[in-house]
Design a protein around this motif. Structure first.
Motif: not given
Length: 152
Positions: A36, A52, A59, A61-63, A65, A81, A83-85
């Protein structure tokens, strides 16, 4: 929203080396899991963190928060968080940004081999700057519920 006391944070950060869930080395010599990503706010206003994750230079994942300010005399507010990796991707590089300040955590290191890691980005109130540390989930007494690793 999770709270981490200053004492817990400092105690944990001194032994904070590990790995992250989903990304691993293809040659089998090293394996890192991204459990995480934790975002920590220590100031009295909402901060927006931009995250990121890259695997093998791509890349994945990018978000963004928002993390609320600390309440009720707490030293900080933490949001974690997960992210799905994708599996079998390497190396893992995680970046966090607030405004024009960016920090990067490269998990392509031998000391992270075989561990589940949580890169952590901390906005410090005293210096007004973004810092980083990395926690191995096995060192945490109470790992965040969202992490993607085996819990104690």
């Amino acid at each position: 929203m999770e709270f981490l006391t200053r004492r817990q944070f400092l105690a944990t950060s001194s032994v904070s080396m590990g790995t992250l869930t989903g990304c691993s080395y293809l040659d089998g010599t090293s394996q890192v899991t991204l459990g995480g990503i934790s975002l920590v706010n220590t100031i009295s206003k909402v901060r927006e963190f931009h995250v990121t994750v890259k695997c093998n230079g791509e890349r994945i994942h990018q978000s963004s928060h928002e993390v609320e300010p600390p309440l009720d005399g707490k030293n900080n507010t933490m949001k974690t968080i997960a992210p799905d990796v994708p599996e079998n991707q390497y190396p893992i590089v995680v970046s966090g940004r607030i405004g024009n300040q960016q920090r990067t955590v490269d998990l392509n290191r031998d000391q992270f081999d075989g561990q589940c890691m949580i890169p952590t980005f901390i906005f410090e109130k005293y210096e007004g700057s973004l810092g980083t540390t990395v926690f191995a989930t096995e060192t945490l007494d109470d790992p965040p519920a969202v992490i993607k690793c085996d819990k104690k």
